[in-house]
Design a protein around this motif. Structure first.
Motif, PDB file in Angstrom:
ATOM      1  N   PHE A 183       0.826  -1.214   0.000  1.00 55.86           N
ATOM      2  CA  PHE A 183       0.000   0.000   0.000  1.00 55.86           C
ATOM      3  C   PHE A 183       0.855   1.258   0.000  1.00 55.86           C
ATOM      4  N   LEU A 184       0.372   2.278  -0.686  1.00 57.12           N
ATOM      5  CA  LEU A 184       0.969   3.612  -0.623  1.00 57.12           C
ATOM      6  C   LEU A 184      -0.124   4.638  -0.882  1.00 57.12           C
ATOM      7  N   PHE A 185      -0.212   5.616   0.000  1.00 60.19           N
ATOM      8  CA  PHE A 185      -1.184   6.707  -0.131  1.00 60.19           C
ATOM      9  C   PHE A 185      -2.601   6.176  -0.353  1.00 60.19           C
ATOM     10  N   GLY A 186      -2.943   5.104   0.364  1.00 64.13           N
ATOM     11  CA  GLY A 186      -4.295   4.580   0.303  1.00 64.13           C
ATOM     12  C   GLY A 186      -4.596   3.689  -0.878  1.00 64.13           C
ATOM     13  N   ARG A 187      -3.606   3.439  -1.740  1.00 59.92           N
ATOM     14  CA  ARG A 187      -3.817   2.591  -2.917  1.00 59.92           C
ATOM     15  C   ARG A 187      -3.089   1.258  -2.735  1.00 59.92           C
ATOM     16  N   GLU A 188      -3.706   0.198  -3.249  1.00 56.28           N
ATOM     17  CA  GLU A 188      -3.068  -1.108  -3.283  1.00 56.28           C
ATOM     18  C   GLU A 188      -2.304  -1.210  -4.603  1.00 56.28           C
ATOM     19  N   LEU A 189      -0.985  -1.370  -4.513  1.00 51.81           N
ATOM     20  CA  LEU A 189      -0.132  -1.275  -5.703  1.00 51.81           C
ATOM     21  C   LEU A 189       0.549  -2.614  -5.967  1.00 51.81           C
ATOM     22  N   TRP A 190       1.872  -2.628  -5.994  1.00 51.54           N
ATOM     23  CA  TRP A 190       2.620  -3.876  -6.146  1.00 51.54           C
ATOM     24  C   TRP A 190       2.723  -4.555  -4.788  1.00 51.54           C
ATOM     25  N   ARG A 191       3.014  -5.850  -4.778  1.00 48.90           N
ATOM     26  CA  ARG A 191       3.188  -6.530  -3.499  1.00 48.90           C
ATOM     27  C   ARG A 191       4.404  -5.974  -2.754  1.00 48.90           C
ATOM     28  N   GLU A 192       5.404  -5.528  -3.468  1.00 51.55           N
ATOM     29  CA  GLU A 192       6.536  -4.821  -2.860  1.00 51.55           C
ATOM     30  C   GLU A 192       6.713  -3.523  -3.630  1.00 51.55           C
ATOM     31  N   SER A 193       6.074  -2.466  -3.126  1.00 53.39           N
ATOM     32  CA  SER A 193       6.021  -1.188  -3.845  1.00 53.39           C
ATOM     33  C   SER A 193       7.235  -0.309  -3.575  1.00 53.39           C
ATOM     34  N   ARG A 194       8.132  -0.736  -2.671  1.00 53.53           N
ATOM     35  CA  ARG A 194       9.299   0.095  -2.366  1.00 53.53           C
ATOM     36  C   ARG A 194      10.197   0.359  -3.572  1.00 53.53           C
ATOM     37  N   PRO A 195      10.581  -0.666  -4.354  1.00 58.29           N
ATOM     38  CA  PRO A 195      11.508  -0.385  -5.464  1.00 58.29           C
ATOM     39  C   PRO A 195      11.012   0.648  -6.467  1.00 58.29           C
ATOM     40  N   PRO A 196       9.768   0.560  -6.994  1.00 56.89           N
ATOM     41  CA  PRO A 196       9.360   1.625  -7.912  1.00 56.89           C
ATOM     42  C   PRO A 196       9.228   2.973  -7.225  1.00 56.89           C
ATOM     43  N   LEU A 197       8.776   2.979  -5.970  1.00 55.83           N
ATOM     44  CA  LEU A 197       8.668   4.243  -5.246  1.00 55.83           C
ATOM     45  C   LEU A 197      10.041   4.849  -5.026  1.00 55.83           C
ATOM     46  N   PHE A 198      11.009   4.046  -4.601  1.00 56.71           N
ATOM     47  CA  PHE A 198      12.350   4.559  -4.344  1.00 56.71           C
ATOM     48  C   PHE A 198      12.955   5.109  -5.629  1.00 56.71           C
ATOM     49  N   GLN A 199      12.804   4.359  -6.719  1.00 55.66           N
ATOM     50  CA  GLN A 199      13.393   4.823  -7.975  1.00 55.66           C
ATOM     51  C   GLN A 199      12.778   6.148  -8.413  1.00 55.66           C
ATOM     52  N   GLN A 200      11.460   6.262  -8.355  1.00 51.56           N
ATOM     53  CA  GLN A 200      10.792   7.460  -8.858  1.00 51.56           C
ATOM     54  C   GLN A 200      10.990   8.660  -7.941  1.00 51.56           C
ATOM     55  N   SER A 201      11.110   8.437  -6.639  1.00 50.67           N
ATOM     56  CA  SER A 201      11.233   9.566  -5.710  1.00 50.67           C
ATOM     57  C   SER A 201      12.661  10.077  -5.590  1.00 50.67           C
ATOM     58  N   THR A 202      13.634   9.377  -6.199  1.00 51.41           N
ATOM     59  CA  THR A 202      15.014   9.868  -6.216  1.00 51.41           C
ATOM     60  C   THR A 202      15.505  10.094  -7.646  1.00 51.41           C
ATOM     61  N   ASP A 203      14.585  10.136  -8.608  1.00 54.96           N
ATOM     62  CA  ASP A 203      14.963  10.138 -10.022  1.00 54.96           C
ATOM     63  C   ASP A 203      15.380  11.535 -10.458  1.00 54.96           C
ATOM     64  N   THR A 204      16.678  11.700 -10.710  1.00 53.70           N
ATOM     65  CA  THR A 204      17.189  13.001 -11.137  1.00 53.70           C
ATOM     66  C   THR A 204      16.945  13.251 -12.626  1.00 53.70           C
ATOM     67  N   ARG A 205      16.364  12.281 -13.337  1.00 53.75           N
ATOM     68  CA  ARG A 205      16.203  12.386 -14.793  1.00 53.75           C
ATOM     69  C   ARG A 205      14.836  12.960 -15.149  1.00 53.75           C
ATOM     70  N   PRO A 206      14.764  14.085 -15.823  1.00 53.75           N
ATOM     71  CA  PRO A 206      13.486  14.491 -16.408  1.00 53.75           C
ATOM     72  C   PRO A 206      13.114  13.516 -17.532  1.00 53.75           C
ATOM     73  N   PRO A 207      11.887  13.572 -18.029  1.00 55.23           N
ATOM     74  CA  PRO A 207      11.452  12.588 -19.041  1.00 55.23           C
ATOM     75  C   PRO A 207      12.371  12.497 -20.251  1.00 55.23           C
ATOM     76  N   GLU A 208      12.957  13.610 -20.673  1.00 56.17           N
ATOM     77  CA  GLU A 208      13.817  13.585 -21.854  1.00 56.17           C
ATOM     78  C   GLU A 208      15.050  12.707 -21.636  1.00 56.17           C
ATOM     79  N   LEU A 209      15.649  12.784 -20.437  1.00 49.82           N
ATOM     80  CA  LEU A 209      16.812  11.949 -20.155  1.00 49.82           C
ATOM     81  C   LEU A 209      16.408  10.486 -19.976  1.00 49.82           C
TER      82      LEU A 209
END
Length: 505
Positions: free
Chosen positions: A224-250
């Motif tokens: 769970f994250l922010f009230g939503r049921e997501l992946w069974r282990e949602s940490r990896p996508p959350l960690f990647q996206q919340s530390t992602d220094t790359r804008p969409p172009e990169l």
């Protein structure tokens, strides 16, 4: 990133100087490896657990400074947000009844911390992501009052140049934005360290990479994250996206994210440190006065502080670590894939499985990384994060047939990886009683197809069926989780659902 960093500003010359210094550190590391200056095998393991602070209502409590003041122990430290703590367990030699000793130490430490947290109406929760966290909890004003966190946030935000986008499509979909790296603080993990010699490092790291998917399938605990049921282990996508220094172009250009599984098997620890320098610009270009090559020329041991700091801002799921103990340098593999919890017994069972299976895989005459494409290992990792104990993996066929086949994760662990883990623990000299107790926990999870994530999801849906609102169901699930965590029975024995009917109000 545990380095002590003081807040400050960087100018253009700082980054150029840091880049040059980082290269000198790499050259120093290369010399240390060539000169065989590293510590001899000691079979040492270490453990860190990130924790959440919660109230009796199951909601997060932003009180880590007050709780740490009361705990007053160097074993406990701040983490990124004010509802986080971290406990560090002293290194232990693998062998004997090490896992029982670890379990007792952790129980004692957490019980003490829980009592001290109770003095400010809070409690300790070991869980991958606290289900009751709200977007308003994960904002920059709730970051811990520590210079390194403020500076890291400032530098990652500046490198990205725009809001962070969270987009995780699982059982449900979550899309939102953040102006800071604060959502990363939702991710609380267990980090397993293993000291290795340079000659063994590549085999151990490759083995650890190959087995990350199985670790997640067995240990998923963040649905769970922010009230939503997501992946069974949602940490990896959350960690990647919340530390992602790359804008969409990169991202579109294929620039690598700082939270990274990797892209190849390695032949040396140097490969990983060199990739970090080559692929990732400095976030914290802080230089000290030491010249590592001068130190080596004088017969000393350089701290390689720029390399260590830079390494701490690249979030590999299996991270190489350079450190010095008693004046002698050593290397460690830091395994960062597991979520915290659910209980101390579960944490120790996960550790026993990891240390056993990695030892066995690293010593196989036909290594798994010679038979499994790296891309398949990365795909297995994502499948495990998405589906947990119900994931299916690509894995090398047994016997002489060669090639790979698709296999159920629980079946793979039960039939192939658990016997390897048993052999690995025997090789470490672990007592059969410890081995059988903790690997038995893993076997039962496979047999019942239960882990922390499956229990959380099933209990949440039972609460919804009982008539609770989504928010009330998440809070009730969290309270029940903390209650069962304190009782200490491993998660495969937890009864699904709430203990008694809950009024609709």
């Amino acid at each position: 990133m545990g380095e002590k960093v003081e807040a400050g500003r960087f100018d253009l010359s700082d980054r150029q100087r840091y880049r040059e210094k980082l290269q000198r550190c790499l050259t120093g590391l290369e010399r240390l490896l060539a000169e065989k200056r590293f510590d001899r095998p000691k079979n040492l393991m270490g453990l860190e657990i990130e924790l959440n602070l919660v109230g009796a209502d199951g909601m997060p409590k932003m009180l880590n400074a007050q709780v740490l003041e009361r705990i007053a122990s160097r074993d406990f430290q701040t983490e990124l947000a004010m509802f986080n703590l971290e406990v560090n367990i002293a290194p232990h030699r693998l062998g004997g009844r090490v896992f029982d000793r670890l379990a007792e130490e952790i129980r004692t430490s957490l019980a003490y911390a829980d009592r001290k947290a109770g003095e400010v109406d809070a409690g300790i929760a070991m869980i991958g992501i606290l289900p009751t966290l709200d977007r308003d909890d994960l904002v920059s004003s709730n970051l811990s009052a520590v210079d390194r966190y403020a500076l890291l946030n400032e530098q990652i935000v500046a490198a990205r140049g725009e809001d962070f986008t969270l987009d995780i499509d699982g059982v449900e979909r979550l899309t939102c934005t953040s102006k800071s790296i604060a959502p990363e603080a939702a991710c609380t993990s267990v980090q397993l360290h293993l000291q290795v010699t340079p000659d063994r490092f590549a085999d151990v790291w490759n083995a650890a990479q190959a087995v990350t998917a199985a670790q997640i399938a067995l240990g998923a605990n963040a649905p769970f994250l922010f009230g939503r049921e997501l992946w069974r282990e949602s940490r990896p996508p959350l960690f990647q996206q919340s530390t992602d220094t790359r804008p969409p172009e990169l991202q579109a250009q294929g620039v690598r994210p700082r939270t990274w599984f990797g892209e190849r098997w390695v032949t040396s620890a140097y490969d990983l440190f060199e990739e970090n320098r080559r692929y990732f610009p400095a976030l914290l270009p802080i230089c000290d006065d030491e010249d590592p090559l001068d130190v080596l020329d004088a017969g000393g041991v350089p701290s390689l502080s720029e390399l260590v700091l830079h390494n701490g801002t690249v979030y590999r799921w299996n991270r190489p670590v350079y450190d010095i103990a008693d004046g002698v340098p050593h290397l460690r593999v830091e395994n960062r894939v597991l979520p915290a919890g659910p209980t101390v017994t579960d944490v120790i069972a996960n550790a026993a499985f990891y240390y056993g299976v990695v030892r066995a895989l690293a010593e196989e005459p036909r290594p798994v990384w010679h038979r499994l494409p790296f891309e398949a290992a990365a795909a297995n990792f994502e499948a495990a994060c998405r589906h947990g104990i119900d994931a299916r993996f690509e894995w090398p066929r047994r016997g002489r047939l060669g090639g790979t086949t698709e296999v159920d994760a629980a079946v793979l662990v039960r039939d192939e990886l658990l016997p390897l883990a048993e052999a690995g623990l025997d090789a470490w000299g672990v007592e059969p009683a410890d081995r059988d107790l903790y690997l038995g926990v893993i076997e039962e999870r496979c047999r019942r197809r239960v882990n922390g994530a499956s229990w959380q999801a099933a209990t949440f849906h039972r609460a919804l069926e009982a008539g609770l609102s989504r928010e009330a169901a998440l809070a009730a699930t969290t309270r029940r989780y903390v209650e069962l965590m304190r009782e200490g029975e491993p998660v495969h024995l937890w009864p699904v659902g709430l203990p008694e009917p809950v009024p609709l109000s």
